[in-house]
Design a protein around this motif. Sequence first.
Motif, mmCIF file in Angstrom:
data_model
loop_
_atom_site.group_PDB
_atom_site.id
_atom_site.type_symbol
_atom_site.label_atom_id
_atom_site.label_comp_id
_atom_site.label_asym_id
_atom_site.label_seq_id
_atom_site.Cartn_x
_atom_site.Cartn_y
_atom_site.Cartn_z
ATOM 1 N N SER A 38 -20.482 -19.004 -57.250
ATOM 2 C CA SER A 38 -19.422 -19.034 -56.236
ATOM 3 C C SER A 38 -18.050 -19.255 -56.859
ATOM 4 N N LYS A 39 -18.006 -19.957 -57.982
ATOM 5 C CA LYS A 39 -16.739 -20.183 -58.676
ATOM 6 C C LYS A 39 -16.369 -19.011 -59.585
ATOM 7 N N LEU A 40 -17.384 -18.449 -60.248
ATOM 8 C CA LEU A 40 -17.126 -17.446 -61.274
ATOM 9 C C LEU A 40 -16.730 -16.085 -60.715
ATOM 10 N N ILE A 41 -17.416 -15.626 -59.684
ATOM 11 C CA ILE A 41 -17.252 -14.240 -59.239
ATOM 12 C C ILE A 41 -15.815 -13.885 -58.865
ATOM 13 N N PRO A 42 -15.122 -14.687 -58.057
ATOM 14 C CA PRO A 42 -13.729 -14.304 -57.740
ATOM 15 C C PRO A 42 -12.813 -14.318 -58.959
ATOM 16 N N VAL A 43 -13.103 -15.157 -59.934
ATOM 17 C CA VAL A 43 -12.277 -15.208 -61.144
ATOM 18 C C VAL A 43 -12.538 -13.972 -61.998
ATOM 19 N N ILE A 44 -13.799 -13.615 -62.153
ATOM 20 C CA ILE A 44 -14.142 -12.409 -62.916
ATOM 21 C C ILE A 44 -13.463 -11.185 -62.290
ATOM 22 N N LYS A 45 -13.603 -11.038 -60.992
ATOM 23 C CA LYS A 45 -13.018 -9.881 -60.313
ATOM 24 C C LYS A 45 -11.501 -9.884 -60.412
ATOM 25 N N GLY A 46 -10.904 -11.068 -60.296
ATOM 26 C CA GLY A 46 -9.456 -11.160 -60.385
ATOM 27 C C GLY A 46 -8.923 -10.788 -61.754
ATOM 28 N N LEU A 47 -9.592 -11.246 -62.808
ATOM 29 C CA LEU A 47 -9.162 -10.923 -64.165
ATOM 30 C C LEU A 47 -9.413 -9.461 -64.498
ATOM 31 N N ARG A 48 -10.552 -8.912 -64.056
ATOM 32 C CA ARG A 48 -10.829 -7.513 -64.334
ATOM 33 C C ARG A 48 -9.863 -6.601 -63.585
ATOM 34 N N ALA A 49 -9.393 -7.056 -62.412
ATOM 35 C CA ALA A 49 -8.388 -6.269 -61.689
ATOM 36 C C ALA A 49 -7.097 -6.162 -62.490
ATOM 37 N N GLU A 50 -6.883 -7.142 -63.374
ATOM 38 C CA GLU A 50 -5.714 -7.126 -64.263
ATOM 39 C C GLU A 50 -6.033 -6.471 -65.598
ATOM 40 N N LYS A 51 -7.247 -5.901 -65.689
ATOM 41 C CA LYS A 51 -7.718 -5.228 -66.916
ATOM 42 C C LYS A 51 -7.832 -6.187 -68.106
ATOM 43 N N ILE A 52 -8.125 -7.441 -67.812
ATOM 44 C CA ILE A 52 -8.338 -8.444 -68.853
ATOM 45 C C ILE A 52 -9.842 -8.584 -69.102
ATOM 46 N N PRO A 53 -10.322 -8.335 -70.323
ATOM 47 C CA PRO A 53 -11.745 -8.509 -70.618
ATOM 48 C C PRO A 53 -12.198 -9.952 -70.370
ATOM 49 N N VAL A 54 -13.390 -10.090 -69.789
ATOM 50 C CA VAL A 54 -13.889 -11.405 -69.373
ATOM 51 C C VAL A 54 -15.227 -11.713 -70.030
ATOM 52 N N SER A 55 -15.331 -12.927 -70.548
ATOM 53 C CA SER A 55 -16.583 -13.479 -71.054
ATOM 54 C C SER A 55 -17.018 -14.606 -70.119
ATOM 55 N N VAL A 56 -18.304 -14.702 -69.853
ATOM 56 C CA VAL A 56 -18.835 -15.774 -69.002
ATOM 57 C C VAL A 56 -19.795 -16.630 -69.802
ATOM 58 N N GLU A 57 -19.547 -17.929 -69.811
ATOM 59 C CA GLU A 57 -20.418 -18.870 -70.530
ATOM 60 C C GLU A 57 -21.489 -19.399 -69.589
ATOM 61 N N THR A 58 -22.734 -19.104 -69.902
ATOM 62 C CA THR A 58 -23.842 -19.592 -69.091
ATOM 63 C C THR A 58 -25.147 -19.430 -69.863
ATOM 64 N N TYR A 59 -26.199 -20.124 -69.391
ATOM 65 C CA TYR A 59 -27.546 -19.919 -69.916
ATOM 66 C C TYR A 59 -28.492 -19.522 -68.784
ATOM 67 N N SER A 60 -27.934 -19.283 -67.614
ATOM 68 C CA SER A 60 -28.730 -18.970 -66.430
ATOM 69 C C SER A 60 -28.882 -17.461 -66.238
ATOM 70 N N PRO A 61 -30.109 -16.954 -66.117
ATOM 71 C CA PRO A 61 -30.299 -15.532 -65.833
ATOM 72 C C PRO A 61 -29.644 -15.101 -64.525
ATOM 73 N N ALA A 62 -29.733 -15.939 -63.492
ATOM 74 C CA ALA A 62 -29.143 -15.583 -62.201
ATOM 75 C C ALA A 62 -27.629 -15.488 -62.288
ATOM 76 N N VAL A 63 -27.003 -16.408 -63.000
ATOM 77 C CA VAL A 63 -25.547 -16.368 -63.175
ATOM 78 C C VAL A 63 -25.167 -15.173 -64.035
ATOM 79 N N THR A 64 -25.974 -14.891 -65.042
ATOM 80 C CA THR A 64 -25.728 -13.729 -65.894
ATOM 81 C C THR A 64 -25.714 -12.453 -65.066
#
Length: 295
Positions: free
Chosen positions: A99-125
């Motif tokens: 719930s925290k990550l998705i809007p941030v990922i979408k917001g940064l990608r809308a700016e064409k900024i490559p995004v890395s996500v730190e997690t160990y969860s398959p569902a979050v991945t």
Amino acid sequence: MLTLEKISGLLELNRAAATARVKEFSVGGKKCRFNAQPVIMGVVNLSADSWYRESVCLSAAAAVERGKILAAQGAAMIDVGAESTLAHAARADAAAQTSKLIPVIKGLRAEKIPVSVETYSPAVTRASLEAGANVLNLTGTAGSREIFKMVAAHDAAVIICFVAGKNVREVGDFDLTADPIPRLREFFSRQIELAQRHGVEKIFLDPGLGFYYKNLQDSAVRVRHQMNVFLNTFRLRELGFPICHALPHAFDFFQDEVRCAEPFFTVLAALGKTDLFRTHEVPRIKAVLDTLKVF
């Protein structure tokens, strides 16, 4: 004391490794030429438990704005995480992280900024890659087969972190009795083979120097280990993939000047031929790397 003689001796013992070249690839449409130019990754933390206060953003809008600033300051990609790796931090389940990550990922990608996500969860991945994340910063080993398949399906990159346990929040003790590089090479060799078997082509290797281990509580022991791995990083490049380092803080030594710690470790990491610098202090690290190029 770190001396020129010690650095020279390290090179003499491992001179062949110093010429190793690593695979180059694009992340989010941006070509990374690791053999010629190191890359900076900025950090945005979505967990209030994160220690580095300057990196904490408690709303999606603040996180996207922070990511835009870091990109303008020289970060080629932004790493976001929704659960702190500190031992005392609250655990965040997949739903809370997503719930925290998705809007941030979408917001940064809308700016064409490559995004890395730190997690160990398959569902979050899965949710993060579907939202447009370009890199998975994998801080665990459990479920890695499933995770690697997802990374490959999205033509994403993966940062394989050395973790002495099934994930970064559940680690065992760290062995400091010998040269750390053979153990790291063995771990990474296994994980590289597994990732490639499942179709992953874009791989970074991270020795995990910023993670919490109970038997690394002596600050001098911890910093000595970190410095040693930084200077020996070039030996890991023989595996053929770029090396990522999360720059540490060494608060017990730097104290009120803690924001100078990452620039200090950057010098050692650069001497060791680090390819990707994960940092909370993007403009400071860029200034250090730009200055080192002048020589």
